[in-house]
Write a protein that holds these residues in place. Structure first.
Motif, PDB file in Angstrom:
ATOM      1  N   PHE A  27      32.028 -44.748  30.877  1.00  0.00           N
ATOM      2  CA  PHE A  27      31.485 -43.767  29.779  1.00  0.00           C
ATOM      3  C   PHE A  27      31.959 -42.498  29.446  1.00  0.00           C
ATOM      4  O   PHE A  27      31.406 -42.158  28.404  1.00  0.00           O
ATOM      5  CB  PHE A  27      29.836 -43.458  30.806  1.00  0.00           C
ATOM      6  CG  PHE A  27      29.238 -43.014  30.413  1.00  0.00           C
ATOM      7  CD1 PHE A  27      28.626 -43.644  29.551  1.00  0.00           C
ATOM      8  CD2 PHE A  27      29.024 -41.508  31.071  1.00  0.00           C
ATOM      9  CE1 PHE A  27      27.179 -42.470  28.604  1.00  0.00           C
ATOM     10  CE2 PHE A  27      28.067 -41.307  29.947  1.00  0.00           C
ATOM     11  CZ  PHE A  27      27.062 -41.114  29.384  1.00  0.00           C
ATOM     12  N   ARG A 240      28.026 -51.509  27.318  1.00  0.00           N
ATOM     13  CA  ARG A 240      26.818 -50.571  27.764  1.00  0.00           C
ATOM     14  C   ARG A 240      28.029 -49.452  27.827  1.00  0.00           C
ATOM     15  O   ARG A 240      27.301 -48.421  27.566  1.00  0.00           O
ATOM     16  CB  ARG A 240      26.176 -50.918  28.848  1.00  0.00           C
ATOM     17  CG  ARG A 240      27.782 -51.128  30.142  1.00  0.00           C
ATOM     18  CD  ARG A 240      25.807 -51.161  31.502  1.00  0.00           C
ATOM     19  NE  ARG A 240      27.226 -50.926  32.948  1.00  0.00           N
ATOM     20  CZ  ARG A 240      26.440 -51.693  34.192  1.00  0.00           C
ATOM     21  NH1 ARG A 240      24.892 -52.161  33.899  1.00  0.00           N
ATOM     22  NH2 ARG A 240      27.665 -52.013  35.229  1.00  0.00           N
ATOM     23  N   GLY A 244      26.710 -46.658  24.959  1.00  0.00           N
ATOM     24  CA  GLY A 244      26.037 -45.502  25.859  1.00  0.00           C
ATOM     25  C   GLY A 244      26.619 -44.847  25.148  1.00  0.00           C
ATOM     26  O   GLY A 244      25.919 -42.732  25.502  1.00  0.00           O
ATOM     27  N   THR A 248      25.544 -40.803  23.374  1.00  0.00           N
ATOM     28  CA  THR A 248      24.903 -39.969  24.280  1.00  0.00           C
ATOM     29  C   THR A 248      25.302 -38.716  23.009  1.00  0.00           C
ATOM     30  O   THR A 248      24.924 -37.018  23.132  1.00  0.00           O
ATOM     31  CB  THR A 248      25.814 -39.578  25.546  1.00  0.00           C
ATOM     32  OG1 THR A 248      24.820 -40.794  26.309  1.00  0.00           O
ATOM     33  CG2 THR A 248      25.686 -38.293  26.186  1.00  0.00           C
TER      34      THR A 248
END
Length: 478
Positions: A27, A240, A244, A248
């Motif tokens: 992420f 994800r 994600g 963001t």
């Protein structure tokens, strides 16, 4: 805990790369790649194209990029290998020419992006020392990155995370200044809906023009596909973490754009080569403005340094891989015996970027387009072409190599993403057809290297062996 328990996979057992990147690390890796430094160097150009409502351009751009990201997410869960777009296009079409074009386009985009970022670095450097000419600073910047890469830089997810936090810190400063401005009741929210363009174009076209420029700041997520082979449980973590991270980054971009519009007049942003610095220079915080300008300039330069380093690390390794497949001359496969760096590809890449900077510095006298705008647009055109082909490949590969773990992107959204990429590409070309000449020049470099290898490379292959089939005696030399 669940992530670490799945670190041993079939790929590892078969001798593949070690899967060690967790979902959280991926992420932040994505967030760092997407945030990069584009907003530090391009926000003024986007403001000039749209007006006070330029935050909409960032919002639209990141939406199209995120939709494209879902195509990457689907393809990664099918083919979790460190190859990216070239692998997906080859799987979908099986066409070597198209695969070669994708690879050269990615390399060309990396050259152009490094040049654009070097120019952005010079703008912030001038705030600390205005003496040296911008061209000298950009060339020195590229030279320093080349030396660092030659000595040996081990790009890691952890380093990327640290740099991401530094980049975010600078953007938080901008948002904090805006919050203080709003709390004092000095903000005029009406500016967020203003479209003030010099050419008097419609709001829709103004936004499209802004998206074409801002899209440079949305790129970087495609690099995440190259660590798929090292991600723990990529079928679950990759979609994800990728999506994600992009969402963001998009939220941060929109908030920073609004913050800049609310605190500094649009024409001031549009006329600045380091637009976010104008927010800091506004003195809204009321303490040590000179110190704040210096600190922010350093943060911006660190962000640009990290993003450009990724490009400089990537360029010679693409050439190295192409040389090992007999696509470009074998000299690009040479590794320095002590530093273990692909030094020939590194020097060649530095020379190409330097040439872009020299030509781009003097070209505005003829074209009327700034260096950073020109190279940013060239980067975007190459990547839009790649993104569109990735979406088409995703749709074409539906029903192949799938199991219950495969992520499935929304088909209607993919169509929207394809249309969006095509619309931005078309507008960019119509608005600035000269950019195609620059694109053609960079593509020509790849074609020339291929022709040199094809006609002058010496090969010793067994009967029936293909050019890109590695054999014991297949290395060619020029």
């Amino acid at each position: 805990m669940a992530e670490s328990s799945t670190s041993t996979t079939d790929d590892e057992q078969e001798g593949g790369l070690r899967r060690s990147i967790t979902g959280k690390q991926l992420f932040f890796y994505t967030l760092g790649d997407v945030l990069g430094s584009g907003i530090y160097v391009l926000i003024g150009l986007v403001a000039a194209a749209v007006g006070g409502a330029f935050w909409i351009a960032f919002g639209v751009g990141v939406t199209i990029a995120a939709i494209t990201g879902t195509a990457y997410a689907e393809l990664v869960t099918k083919y979790p290998k460190a190859a990216g777009a070239a692998l997906y296009v080859n799987k979908a079409f099986g066409n070597k020419v198209l695969t070669f074009l994708i690879t050269v386009s990615f390399l060309s985009a990396s050259f152009a992006a490094a040049g654009a970022l070097a120019d952005g670095f010079a703008s912030y450097f001038a705030e600390l020392w205005a003496g040296p000419p911008a061209l000298l600073v950009t060339l020195a910047f590229v030279a320093v990155l080349t030396v660092i890469n030659f000595i040996g830089i081990s790009e890691s997810v952890v380093i990327n995370m640290v740099m991401a936090f530094i980049e975010i810190a600078g953007l938080i400063i901008v948002m904090a200044i805006a919050l203080v401005h709003i709390a004092r009741g000095d903000a005029d929210f009406g500016v967020l809906t203003e479209f003030t363009t010099e050419s008097g174009t419609s709001p829709a076209l103004a936004i499209l023009a802004g998206v074409a420029l801002s899209f440079f700041a949305m790129t970087g997520f495609e690099n995440t596909a190259n660590v798929a082979e090292e991600t723990i449980d990529p079928h679950r973590n990759f979609p994800r973490s990728l999506i994600g991270g992009m969402v963001t980054a998009g939220v941060i971009y929109v908030l920073v754009s609004m913050s800049a519009a609310l605190t500094v007049p649009t024409d001031t942003l549009a006329g600045s080569e380091a637009a976010l610095l104008e927010v800091v220079r506004s003195g809204i915080l009321g303490f040590a403005p000179d110190v704040m300008v210096t600190v922010f300039s350093v943060i911006a330069m660190v962000a640009i340094f990290n993003t450009t380093l990724v490009a400089v690390v990537t360029q010679p390794r693409i050439l190295y891989g192409m040389a090992n497949e007999d696509v470009v001359p074998a000299v690009f496969a040479k590794i320095h015996p002590n530093r273990r760096s692909p030094w020939v590809g590194l020097l060649f890449s530095a020379l190409v970027v330097a040439a872009l900077l020299v030509v781009g510095t003097f070209a505005p006298n003829v074209e009327g387009t700034s260096l950073i705008e020109r190279l940013s647009l060239v980067t975007v055109l190459f990547l839009l072409f790649i993104y569109a082909l990735v979406i088409v490949s995703c749709l074409k590969l539906r029903g192949r190599d799938e199991d219950e773990r495969t992520f499935r992107a929304s088909t209607p959204l993919l169509v929207v993403g394809l249309v969006g990429n095509a619309a931005i590409f078309a507008w960019s070309v119509l608005d600035d057809p000269t950019s195609l000449i620059w694109c053609a020049g960079l593509l020509a470099i790849g074609v020339v290297l291929f022709l040199v290898e094809y006609f002058f490379g010496t090969r010793n292959r067994p009967p029936g062996a293909e050019r890109d089939e590695p054999t014991a005696g297949s290395r060619s030399e020029v």
